[in-house]
Structures are given as structure tokens and as C-alpha cells.
Design a protein around this motif. Structure first.
Motif, short mmCIF file in Angstrom:
data_model
loop_
_atom_site.label_atom_id
_atom_site.label_comp_id
_atom_site.label_asym_id
_atom_site.label_seq_id
_atom_site.Cartn_x
_atom_site.Cartn_y
_atom_site.Cartn_z
N CYS A 60 0.83 -1.21 0.00
CA CYS A 60 0.00 0.00 0.00
C CYS A 60 0.86 1.26 0.00
CB CYS A 60 -0.94 -0.01 1.21
SG CYS A 60 -2.23 -1.29 1.12
N MET A 122 -10.98 -6.72 2.04
CA MET A 122 -11.18 -5.34 1.60
C MET A 122 -11.14 -4.37 2.76
SD MET A 122 -11.38 -3.90 -1.26
CE MET A 122 -11.12 -2.12 -1.30
N ALA A 123 -11.58 -4.79 3.93
CA ALA A 123 -11.53 -3.93 5.11
C ALA A 123 -10.08 -3.60 5.46
CB ALA A 123 -12.23 -4.60 6.28
N TYR A 125 -7.47 -3.57 3.30
CA TYR A 125 -6.98 -2.63 2.28
C TYR A 125 -7.50 -1.23 2.55
CZ TYR A 125 -4.83 -5.97 -0.97
OH TYR A 125 -4.01 -6.89 -1.58
N ASP A 126 -8.78 -1.12 2.84
CA ASP A 126 -9.39 0.18 3.07
C ASP A 126 -8.75 0.87 4.27
OD1 ASP A 126 -11.39 2.04 2.17
OD2 ASP A 126 -12.51 1.62 4.00
N SER A 127 -8.50 0.11 5.32
CA SER A 127 -7.88 0.68 6.52
C SER A 127 -6.45 1.15 6.25
CB SER A 127 -7.90 -0.36 7.65
OG SER A 127 -7.27 0.14 8.81
N ASN A 130 -6.48 4.21 4.01
CA ASN A 130 -6.94 5.39 4.73
C ASN A 130 -5.83 6.00 5.58
OD1 ASN A 130 -9.57 5.63 3.79
ND2 ASN A 130 -10.42 4.26 5.36
N THR A 135 -7.77 6.76 -1.14
CA THR A 135 -9.10 6.15 -1.19
C THR A 135 -9.07 4.95 -2.13
OG1 THR A 135 -10.16 8.29 -0.80
CG2 THR A 135 -11.53 6.52 -1.69
N SER A 136 -9.65 3.84 -1.70
CA SER A 136 -9.72 2.64 -2.52
C SER A 136 -11.17 2.29 -2.79
CB SER A 136 -9.01 1.47 -1.84
OG SER A 136 -9.62 1.18 -0.58
N SER A 137 -11.40 1.47 -3.81
CA SER A 137 -12.74 1.03 -4.15
C SER A 137 -12.69 -0.45 -4.52
CB SER A 137 -13.30 1.84 -5.33
OG SER A 137 -12.50 1.65 -6.48
N GLN A 138 -13.79 -1.15 -4.30
CA GLN A 138 -13.85 -2.58 -4.58
C GLN A 138 -14.66 -2.85 -5.84
OE1 GLN A 138 -14.69 -6.22 -1.71
NE2 GLN A 138 -16.62 -5.27 -2.28
N VAL A 167 -8.62 7.62 -6.99
CA VAL A 167 -9.05 6.44 -6.24
C VAL A 167 -8.36 5.20 -6.82
CG1 VAL A 167 -11.04 5.00 -5.63
CG2 VAL A 167 -11.27 7.49 -5.71
#
Length: 337
Positions: A60, A122-123, A125-127, A130, A135-138, A167
Motif C-alpha cells: 500500500c 477489503m476492510a 486494504y481500506d484501513s 486510509n 481512497t480505494s474502491s472494490q 481512487v
């Protein structure tokens, strides 16, 4: 387009070592803007099947740097089934009676594992993103989606909109509702694992480069565990196609090096260069973008390059420096003794 930062870092590395560490055949990287990075299950998870948080964090951070430098980065990730399997094993253990524990463990359904694991993956990756102010999207897809002629256009529109907003789109196959037969060995269809999905997305989204991260440094002439095997830095199908022997597939996931090579050769033939590199190194993506000679490059014009010389200019410079130092030691020892 953002290449000053990475290029500047490469220049500083060269100045520090006194040796040029870039590969002249990778000069095309200066024109790369849209990158797809595929991460295998063996990179995402550790030997115990749990998420490898250190490697995910390094991944990341590299994506964040590329994003900051102006590159368009798309991520294709595996690992949902592995993460879900760990969670469901724990849940099954907690809910088992003593009598249940005496019976042999029943294999868990792969689709159920995918459904549970995808949200957890995904949680994470999002964390992590952040924390890096990214910002990420699935986006979950199946091979049946690509049967619709209008799907490709809609996919490009969505991804371009996300990239314009900085994003990072994170793709994965929607294993929970996939019609592929268990245990995921059906090689028919449009794609059959995340290696072939990454190749397909590279074509559909008109990527400039596909980086495939694995648990080895690149493609070797034989199994990486064999001391006689040598890494192939530039793959030429006419030269290497029939000489390579593959070892065992990945300890986890569906694919292996053979799957990656098939996807890489196909993508390269369509005009999308591919680099297979180690996902265990904390900076392999950045090094690839600097043009350093790491991993294995697949390029449509590789057969026109002179790849027969095993010794590069950098290797000769390093050897010359080492020989000079040995000569200094030799003369000091003989003249001062």
C-alpha cells in the motif's frame, strides 16, 4: 507525469553506489502512466494462512507513492478464500461440541470462504489506504460479466472516473457466485484465475504496464529451489519457451508460475509489457518503475533485443570495482609485508 520523484530516487541511488542500476531495455517505463499490479495469495498471506500485514503495508505504501507521483494504479488482489477459510475454521471450532471434535474435519466450501473473506480482505486494504490518505474502491467480477458486449465500455468508464479522482480500484474475482467448478481447476472460459483476470483487465483498461507480484524473484530457468536455476530477466519466447521447467505450484491459491507466464506472454503479445517480480521485497514495485533489472520482463519486442549477453554494463562495473579492490589488497599485502 510524476516520474521525477521516482527517477530522482534512482539518480540518488546511482550517485551513492557509483554504479548505474537501471536496465537500458526498460526505457519504455518512462512513458508508462496506467499500471495494473496483481498480488498473489502467497504474497497476501503468510505460511499460517493469515494476512501478511507487513507485506500488505509495504504494498500500500508503494501504491501510495505511485499515486502521489501521478501514476494511475489499479490493484488486482487474491487472498479472499484464504482469509475466509481461516475465519470459518475458527468459527467452526468455536461452535463445535466435544463429540464434533472427535470427527475428522470436513473441508470448507470455497465459495463460502470467499464470501466471508472478501469483506475482511477489503476492510484491511481500506484501513491501510486510509492511513496513507488514499481512497480505494472494490470491484468484483466474474468471467460471465465479460460475455456482455457492453460490459467492457461500462467497466472502462467506471475505472476512468475512479482514476480521475485518484481512487485506487481494487479488483478480485467474485468467487462466491462464480459458476466455475470446484476446486477451481476449470480452465475454460474467459479467465480462470486472478493471473488471467489481470491480463484481461490490462487489455480492457488499456494499461501501459502489468506488474505481477509472486513469492519468488521472477521466472527461473528451472525450479527456484534448484541451485542450477538462473533468473531470466528478459523473457524471449523463441529462446526460453521450451527450455523452462516449472516446479510445484504456489502453496496457496489456484495459480503458479506457469499460470503467470501464460498470462504474461498473452498480455505482452497484445502490447502490454509485463514484469513478474517478488512481492516479498518491500520496494520491488518502485524498483521496477525505476527501470532496475529485477524480476522478469515480458515485452512484445523482446525478441529484437540482444538479450544473449548475460553480463550487463552494471555487472561489468561491479566486477571491475571488486577486482580493483582485490588488486589493492594484493599490492598492499605484498609491498608492506
Amino acid at each position: 507525469m510524476g516520474k521525477g520523484g521516482i527517477g530522482g530516487a534512482a539518480a540518488m541511488a546511482t550517485a551513492a553506489t557509483g554504479v548505474e542500476n537501471t536496465d537500458s531495455t526498460r526505457g519504455f517505463l518512462n512513458d508508462v502512466k496506467r499500471i495494473i499490479i496483481k498480488v498473489g495469495t502467497a504474497v497476501v498471506t503468510g505460511p499460517n494462512g493469515r494476512l501478511a500485514m507487513g507485506r500488505l503495508g509495504a504494498l500500500c505504501e508503494q501504491v501510495k507513492q505511485l499515486n502521489f507521483e501521478g501514476y494511475e494504479v489499479i490493484l488486482v488482489t487474491s487472498g479472499a478464500v484464504g482469509v475466509g477459510r481461516q475465519r470459518l475454521k475458527y468459527r467452526k471450532l468455536v461452535n463445535s461440541s466435544f463429540a464434533d471434535l472427535q470427527n475428522p474435519q470436513i473441508d470448507l466450501d470455497g465459495k463460502a470462504c470467499a464470501a466471508v473473506g472478501q469483506s475482511g480482505l477489503m476492510a484491511i486494504y481500506d484501513s491501510l489506504f486510509n492511513q496513507l490518505d488514499v481512497t480505494s474502491s472494490q470491484l468484483l467480477v466474474t468471467d460471465r460479466d465479460f460475455l456482455d458486449p457492453s460490459f467492457g465500455n461500462q467497466l472502462r468508464e467506471t475505472v476512468v472516473s475512479l482514476l480521475d479522482l485518484k481512487v485506487v480500484p481494487v479488483f478480485n474475482e467474485n468467487d462466491a457466485i462464480s459458476t466455475r467448478r470446484q476446486p477451481y481447476e476449470d480452465s475454460s472460459g474467459i479467465f480462470w484465475d486472478n493471473d488471467s483476470l489481470a491480463r484481461l483487465l490490462a487489455e480492457e483498461l488499456r494499461a501501459d504496464l502489468l506488474i505481477m507480484l509472486s513469492d519468488v524473484e521472477g521466472l527461473f530457468s528451472g525450479p527456484p529451489s534448484d541451485p542450477q536455476s538462473k533468473i531470466i530477466h528478459t523473457y524471449v519466447h523463441e529462446q526460453h519457451g521450451k527450455l523452462i521447467s516449472f516446479g510445484e505450484k504456489s502453496r496457496v491459491g489456484r495459480g503458479g508460475m506457469q499460470s503467470k507466464v501464460v498470462a504474461a506472454v498473452t498480455a505482452a503479445s497484445k502490447g502490454v509489457p509485463v514484469v513478474i517480480a517478488s512481492g516479498f521485497a518491500i520496494d520491488s514495485i518502485i524498483k521496477v518503475m525505476r527501470g532496475e533489472k529485477i524480476g522478469t520482463l515480458f515485452h512484445k519486442e523482446a525478441n529484437q533485443w540482444d538479450c544473449s549477453k548475460e553480463v550487463t554494463a552494471r555487472e561489468m562495473a561491479v566486477d571491475a570495482r571488486d577486482c580493483s579492490r582485490r588488486l589493492q589488497v594484493f599490492f598492499l599485502f605484498n609491498f608492506l609485508s
